[in-house]
Design a protein around this motif. Sequence first.
Motif, short mmCIF file in Angstrom:
data_model
loop_
_atom_site.label_atom_id
_atom_site.label_comp_id
_atom_site.label_asym_id
_atom_site.label_seq_id
_atom_site.Cartn_x
_atom_site.Cartn_y
_atom_site.Cartn_z
N ASP A 1 -5.23 -2.60 -1.02
CA ASP A 1 -4.33 -1.71 -0.28
C ASP A 1 -4.53 -1.87 1.23
OD1 ASP A 1 -3.40 -0.75 -2.64
OD2 ASP A 1 -4.32 1.23 -2.49
N THR A 2 -5.80 -1.92 1.63
CA THR A 2 -6.10 -2.06 3.06
C THR A 2 -5.50 -3.34 3.61
OG1 THR A 2 -8.18 -0.92 2.66
CG2 THR A 2 -7.99 -2.10 4.72
N PRO B 1 -15.10 -13.59 1.17
CA PRO B 1 -16.33 -13.00 1.74
C PRO B 1 -16.84 -11.80 0.94
CG PRO B 1 -14.64 -13.24 3.44
CD PRO B 1 -13.99 -13.61 2.16
N GLU B 2 -15.92 -10.96 0.47
CA GLU B 2 -16.36 -9.75 -0.23
C GLU B 2 -16.98 -10.06 -1.59
OE1 GLU B 2 -16.20 -6.18 0.68
OE2 GLU B 2 -16.29 -7.30 2.56
N ASN C 1 -1.12 -13.80 2.45
CA ASN C 1 -1.99 -14.11 1.31
C ASN C 1 -3.20 -14.92 1.73
OD1 ASN C 1 -0.44 -12.73 -0.44
ND2 ASN C 1 0.64 -14.52 -1.26
N LYS D 1 -10.29 -13.84 4.43
CA LYS D 1 -11.02 -12.80 5.17
C LYS D 1 -11.52 -11.67 4.30
CE LYS D 1 -8.69 -13.71 9.52
NZ LYS D 1 -9.86 -14.28 10.21
N VAL D 2 -10.91 -11.49 3.14
CA VAL D 2 -11.32 -10.37 2.28
C VAL D 2 -11.87 -10.85 0.94
CG1 VAL D 2 -10.60 -8.22 1.16
CG2 VAL D 2 -9.62 -8.85 3.37
N VAL E 1 -3.04 -5.17 2.42
CA VAL E 1 -1.58 -5.12 2.43
C VAL E 1 -1.08 -4.27 3.59
CG1 VAL E 1 0.47 -4.35 1.19
CG2 VAL E 1 -1.34 -5.55 -0.04
N SER E 2 -1.73 -3.10 3.77
CA SER E 2 -1.22 -2.21 4.81
C SER E 2 -1.51 -2.74 6.21
CB SER E 2 -1.76 -0.79 4.63
OG SER E 2 -3.15 -0.80 4.78
N MET E 3 -2.47 -3.66 6.33
CA MET E 3 -2.69 -4.28 7.64
C MET E 3 -1.68 -5.38 7.90
SD MET E 3 -6.68 -4.97 8.19
CE MET E 3 -7.86 -3.64 8.20
N GLY E 4 -0.91 -5.72 6.90
CA GLY E 4 0.07 -6.79 7.06
C GLY E 4 -0.54 -8.18 6.99
N MET E 5 -1.57 -8.35 6.15
CA MET E 5 -2.18 -9.67 6.01
C MET E 5 -1.27 -10.59 5.19
SD MET E 5 -6.20 -9.32 5.16
CE MET E 5 -7.23 -8.18 6.04
N GLN F 1 -9.31 -1.69 -5.68
CA GLN F 1 -7.89 -1.60 -5.35
C GLN F 1 -7.74 -1.22 -3.88
OE1 GLN F 1 -5.12 -2.19 -7.09
NE2 GLN F 1 -3.69 -1.37 -5.59
N GLY F 2 -8.69 -0.41 -3.39
CA GLY F 2 -8.65 0.05 -2.01
C GLY F 2 -8.64 -1.10 -1.01
N LEU F 3 -9.43 -2.15 -1.28
CA LEU F 3 -9.46 -3.26 -0.33
C LEU F 3 -8.14 -4.01 -0.34
CD1 LEU F 3 -13.05 -4.78 -0.54
CD2 LEU F 3 -12.02 -3.46 1.28
#
Lengths: 212, 332
Positions: free
Chosen positions: A117-118, A136-137, A126, A132-133, A120-124, A113-115
């Motif tokens: 949140d990260t 790759p992750e 969809n 990018k997340v 969303v909070s960076m303003g990415m 969930q943390g990723l």
Amino acid sequence: MVQDLIFATLETLYMTLVSALFAILLGIPLGIALYMLSKSEKKSSKTLYSVLDWVVNIFRSIPFIILIILIIPLTRLLTGTIIGSTAAIVPLSIAAIPFMARLAENSFNNLSQGLWDTAVSMGMTNWQFISKVLLPETAPEMVANITLLIINLITYTAIAGAVGAGGLGAMAINYGYQRFRMDVLIYDVIILVLLTQVIQFAGTKISNSLRK
Amino acid sequence: MLEIKDLNLIYEDNYHVLKDINFKVEDGEIVGIIGLSGAGKTSLLRTLNLLQVPTSGKILLDGVDLTSLEKEELRKIRKKISIVFQHFNLLSSRTVFQNVALPLEIEGLLKKEIEDKVNKMLESMNLIPRKDAYPSQLSGGEKQRTAIARALISNPDIILFDEPTSSLDPKTTQKILDLILEINQSTKKSILIVTHEMDVIKKICDKVVYLKNGYVDFMGPVHEFFIEKETELNDEFYQEINIDWNSIWQMVKDKNQKLLKIVFWGSKTHEPVLYDVAKKYDVSVNILYGKIEHLKENPYGTMIVAIRSENSHVEKFLQELSKNVYKVEVLN
Ligand SMILES: Nc1ncnc2c1ncn2[C@@H]1O[C@H](COP(=O)(O)OP(=O)(O)OP(=O)(O)O)[C@@H](O)[C@H]1O
Ligand SMILES: [Mg+2]
């Protein structure tokens, strides 16, 4: 006979890899869609998710041999025939796409969930999140998923072989079941085991090399 | 400036975790949110950029109410609020360099530009030697510095930290706190820190919001917090005032003395105020307890003393002392 075995192996590989390709190209996007819809706050997304989820479940619950028969009209429409390896690719893909989608969705759900949140909070957007997340992750897990998919598909081609698809499955039935040629059956099985081992080994290697 | 107005959060299971929260973070300020585990600190932090949508209330960033924004506007304004998460949340598939570069990639900056900015940032964070390492190869402090670098690189207006030091050892904690303070001083960015460690509040915060069972129990300058809430903090956060009250009460009663609690704060803490005033009025002072610590740059001291009360100058002594220290309290 050796020639027959080689030909059957190639047919099996052909059916497996082409339907795996379809499953990857269509199943992973479907998995992404499922994941993103499940994350969305919108009501329409939640509804769409339930529908897709339901469809995927239906296809996953039909036994493969019955699926082959059920979609004969579609197979004929797409390939002009219902016999041979090319025709078998249709039911194989249709079984493999929802399977791949579910595997992909599961891997995405394991993302913390943390990723999310990260991101969303960076303003990415969809798309940025997916490219990018999300992908790759989960790459190492996705390679493991694809390995599992391919190995399952090999088994499925053998089932398809029983109804005229060709490949190692058909050969085992023709020689082993109908003519009691145990030697051919054994070679057939050895090739299947080897294929599975090689694919699993390669899959694990690649997956591990992606793990950082 | 970030302003929170009448914020309430009720989770889906009807659990009311945040109740009528009001506070402000002025430009350039370091505000600490402290509370025991389960008080709702993380919930509060997550609502500030609407990762968690509040049930009611306003969140104003420079006057713009985040809760009223459309999705696309919200996405843009979120870039002004950076969060350093408790568990860092670095991307395991990316190196330190690539992690720090991520917010700039999202902005669509050119590769060359990204490289320059990231390298500069890594330089200031002492991360250059680790720039090609993956998160799994980093120590806790390095992960934290990478996360901070990533939060800073997009030049936000405010940075939110969730328990920035809770997983670090004391030495690394000190370094990270120094780093946060330095960022605040050099960039003048507002900083909001969620923590359950009193030390974090003492060392770097200007203001504190004390969250208790979802309410703001106290909000104001740090030294007032320690004075006003001392007893409670002693109980809840194990702040030590180690005195044997029983024998002290007995003693002041037997000797007919007055018991004073004197609080020092600011520059006068280091001056011999008590000695001077006591000498002037010829009051004999018996020190029973004393401690001095630092709240950010200001010293803060508490002293418990017994004075002989038959002296006729006692009232004047108390008056003059009160003028020269932060607070004098007669305990009996
Ligand atoms: N999504 C959720 N749904 C329901 N209840 C939640 C949810 N998230 C947190 N809570 C509850 O809200 C309360 C406050 O949780 P929160 O994580 O905000 O506390 P905290 O102050 O950050 O605690 P800690 O110091 O342990 O991190 C807890 O009782 C928790 O169980
Ligand atoms: Mg928390």
